[in-house]
Design a protein around this motif. Structure first.
Motif, short mmCIF file in Angstrom:
data_model
loop_
_atom_site.label_atom_id
_atom_site.label_comp_id
_atom_site.label_asym_id
_atom_site.label_seq_id
_atom_site.Cartn_x
_atom_site.Cartn_y
_atom_site.Cartn_z
N THR A 181 65.98 -2.05 31.81
CA THR A 181 67.11 -2.95 31.59
C THR A 181 67.12 -4.04 32.64
OG1 THR A 181 68.41 -1.13 30.66
CG2 THR A 181 69.63 -3.08 31.38
N ARG A 182 67.40 -5.25 32.22
CA ARG A 182 67.52 -6.36 33.16
C ARG A 182 68.73 -7.20 32.78
NH1 ARG A 182 63.92 -7.76 29.23
NH2 ARG A 182 63.76 -9.95 28.60
N ARG A 183 69.34 -7.80 33.77
CA ARG A 183 70.44 -8.73 33.52
C ARG A 183 69.84 -10.10 33.29
NH1 ARG A 183 74.59 -9.74 38.25
NH2 ARG A 183 74.80 -7.48 38.08
N VAL A 184 70.11 -10.69 32.13
CA VAL A 184 69.52 -11.98 31.80
C VAL A 184 70.52 -13.12 31.85
CG1 VAL A 184 67.64 -11.01 30.45
CG2 VAL A 184 69.81 -11.55 29.32
N ALA A 185 71.81 -12.79 31.93
CA ALA A 185 72.83 -13.84 32.05
C ALA A 185 74.09 -13.24 32.66
CB ALA A 185 73.14 -14.47 30.69
N SER A 186 74.84 -14.07 33.34
CA SER A 186 76.11 -13.66 33.94
C SER A 186 77.04 -14.86 33.91
CB SER A 186 75.90 -13.18 35.38
OG SER A 186 77.12 -12.79 35.97
N ARG A 187 78.16 -14.69 33.20
CA ARG A 187 79.08 -15.81 33.07
C ARG A 187 80.49 -15.27 32.82
NH1 ARG A 187 78.39 -19.69 28.04
NH2 ARG A 187 76.25 -19.81 28.84
N SER A 188 81.46 -15.82 33.54
CA SER A 188 82.88 -15.49 33.31
C SER A 188 83.12 -13.99 33.32
CB SER A 188 83.35 -16.10 31.98
OG SER A 188 83.20 -17.50 31.98
N ALA A 189 82.51 -13.31 34.25
CA ALA A 189 82.66 -11.85 34.43
C ALA A 189 82.01 -11.04 33.33
CB ALA A 189 84.12 -11.46 34.59
N TYR A 190 81.18 -11.68 32.49
CA TYR A 190 80.41 -10.94 31.49
C TYR A 190 78.95 -10.88 31.92
CZ TYR A 190 84.29 -11.07 28.18
OH TYR A 190 85.51 -10.88 27.57
N ARG A 191 78.31 -9.79 31.58
CA ARG A 191 76.89 -9.62 31.82
C ARG A 191 76.18 -9.47 30.48
NH1 ARG A 191 78.84 -10.73 36.31
NH2 ARG A 191 78.80 -9.32 38.10
N VAL A 192 75.04 -10.12 30.34
CA VAL A 192 74.18 -9.91 29.19
C VAL A 192 72.97 -9.12 29.67
CG1 VAL A 192 72.80 -10.97 27.36
CG2 VAL A 192 74.97 -12.03 28.07
N LEU A 193 72.80 -7.94 29.10
CA LEU A 193 71.72 -7.04 29.49
C LEU A 193 70.65 -7.01 28.41
CD1 LEU A 193 73.86 -3.99 30.72
CD2 LEU A 193 73.04 -5.94 32.06
N ALA A 194 69.40 -7.11 28.82
CA ALA A 194 68.27 -6.96 27.91
C ALA A 194 67.66 -5.58 28.13
CB ALA A 194 67.22 -8.04 28.16
N THR A 196 64.84 -2.67 26.81
CA THR A 196 63.62 -2.45 26.03
C THR A 196 63.39 -0.95 25.80
OG1 THR A 196 62.35 -2.63 28.09
CG2 THR A 196 62.50 -4.59 26.71
N SER A 197 62.44 -0.66 24.94
CA SER A 197 62.19 0.72 24.54
C SER A 197 61.77 1.58 25.72
CB SER A 197 61.10 0.76 23.47
OG SER A 197 61.49 0.06 22.32
N ARG A 198 62.06 2.85 25.64
CA ARG A 198 61.64 3.78 26.68
C ARG A 198 60.13 3.72 26.84
NH1 ARG A 198 65.80 8.46 27.12
NH2 ARG A 198 67.01 8.33 25.19
N GLY A 199 59.69 3.76 28.08
CA GLY A 199 58.26 3.75 28.36
C GLY A 199 57.67 2.38 28.57
N THR A 200 58.46 1.31 28.33
CA THR A 200 57.97 -0.03 28.59
C THR A 200 58.26 -0.40 30.04
OG1 THR A 200 60.05 -0.97 27.79
CG2 THR A 200 58.24 -0.79 26.21
N THR A 201 57.62 -1.46 30.51
CA THR A 201 57.79 -1.91 31.89
C THR A 201 58.96 -2.86 31.98
OG1 THR A 201 55.42 -1.69 32.27
CG2 THR A 201 56.66 -3.05 33.83
N ARG A 202 59.76 -2.70 33.02
CA ARG A 202 60.91 -3.57 33.23
C ARG A 202 60.45 -4.88 33.86
NH1 ARG A 202 63.98 -5.21 37.43
NH2 ARG A 202 66.22 -5.55 37.11
N PRO A 203 60.54 -6.01 33.12
CA PRO A 203 60.19 -7.30 33.71
C PRO A 203 61.30 -7.79 34.63
CG PRO A 203 60.98 -7.59 31.47
CD PRO A 203 60.96 -6.10 31.73
N ALA A 204 60.98 -8.75 35.48
CA ALA A 204 61.99 -9.31 36.37
C ALA A 204 63.00 -10.08 35.55
CB ALA A 204 61.32 -10.24 37.38
N SER A 205 64.25 -10.03 35.97
CA SER A 205 65.30 -10.78 35.27
C SER A 205 65.37 -12.19 35.83
CB SER A 205 66.65 -10.10 35.46
OG SER A 205 67.10 -10.28 36.78
N ASP A 206 66.11 -13.05 35.11
CA ASP A 206 66.33 -14.40 35.60
C ASP A 206 66.99 -14.35 36.98
OD1 ASP A 206 65.35 -15.27 33.23
OD2 ASP A 206 67.26 -15.71 32.32
N GLU A 207 67.93 -13.41 37.15
CA GLU A 207 68.65 -13.35 38.41
C GLU A 207 67.81 -12.72 39.52
OE1 GLU A 207 72.52 -11.73 37.95
OE2 GLU A 207 73.16 -13.29 36.59
#
Length: 210
Positions: A181-194, A196-207
Motif C-alpha cells: 500500500t502506498r499513499r498517492v494523494a493527500s488533500r483536505s485531510a483525505y488520503r488516497v491509498l493505492a 496492490t495484490s498480495r505478493g507484489t512489490t510496494r513501489p515508492a509513493s508520490d509522497e
C-alpha cells in the motif's frame, strides 16, 4: 446504527434530488435520494478520489465497491468505455438510483448489483472505493479483504479515507496483512491509498519521493 446508507432497505422517507458531478473530463447530473450516502452533494472524499486517481485500465473488469448512487462507477465507465464496470452496494435504493444514472448518461458498460450476484471467480483489473468506514473496523476489514483478494495480479485498488476516520491505521493494517500500500494523494485531510495484490512489490509513493 439506525437507518443508515449501509442499510439494505432504508426506511427513510424518499425525497428525490439531484447533484452535479463536474470533473475536467465529464459532467454528470446524478439522481439521489434520502437513505443513500451523501444525497445532497458529491462527497468530498469521492471528489478527491476522482480528481487524483490515475485513469482506469481501458479494458477488463473494474469495480466500484460501495457504489451508492454511482458517481465513481459512472466515472469509471465514462473514462473506460471498453471496460466492464461493476458497482456493488447493499443498499437497494442506491442501486436503483445508480442504474437510473447510468441509463441517463448513456453508459451501457456498467452494472449495479449486490455482491452475491457477482461470479466469485471474476477478477478485477481496478477497484475504486470510498469505503463505508462507519460500518465498523471489523466489518470494514472483512469487506476489504474479500474484494482485494479478487484483484488480478496486476490490478490496483484506490481507496479514499479521511485521516480523521482512520486512514493511517487502515494503511498500516493493509501493509501488515500483505497488501502493498502506498499513499498517492493527500488533500483536505483525505488520503488516497493505492493497494496492490498480495505478493507484489510496494513501489515508492508520490509522497515518499518528495
Amino acid at each position: 446504527m439506525g437507518d443508515h446508507y449501509f442499510t439494505e432497505r432504508p426506511e427513510t422517507a424518499s425525497r428525490p434530488g439531484t447533484v452535479d458531478l463536474v470533473l475536467p473530463d465529464l459532467h454528470l447530473r446524478l439522481a439521489t435520494d434520502r437513505g443513500v450516502f451523501s444525497p445532497d452533494r458529491i462527497d468530498p472524499g469521492t471528489r478527491i478520489l476522482l480528481e487524483t486517481v490515475p485513469p482506469p485500465p481501458p479494458t477488463g473488469n473494474l469495480l466500484d465497491l460501495g457504489c451508492g448512487y454511482g458517481p465513481i462507477a459512472c466515472t469509471m465507465a465514462t473514462r473506460s468505455p471498453r471496460a466492464t464496470v461493476y458497482g456493488v452496494d447493499v443498499n437497494v435504493r442506491a442501486l436503483r438510483l445508480a442504474e437510473q444514472n447510468a441509463q441517463t448518461a448513456g453508459l451501457d458498460n456498467v452494472r449495479f448489483i449486490r455482491a452475491e450476484e457477482i461470479d466469485p471467480e471474476l477478477r478485477f483489473d481496478a477497484l475504486w472505493s470510498n469505503p463505508p468506514i462507519r460500518i465498523g473496523k471489523t466489518a470494514l476489514h472483512d469487506l476489504l479483504a474479500t474484494w482485494l483478494d479478487r484483484l488480478t495480479p496486476t490490478g490496483t485498488a484506490h481507496l479514499v479515507v479521511s485521516k480523521h476516520l482512520g486512514s493511517d491505521s487502515l494503511h498500516r493494517w493493509l501493509e501488515t496483512h500483505g497488501w502493498p500500500t502506498r499513499r498517492v494523494a493527500s488533500r483536505s485531510a483525505y488520503r488516497v491509498l493505492a493497494v496492490t495484490s498480495r505478493g507484489t512489490t510496494r513501489p515508492a509513493s508520490d509522497e515518499d519521493t518528495r
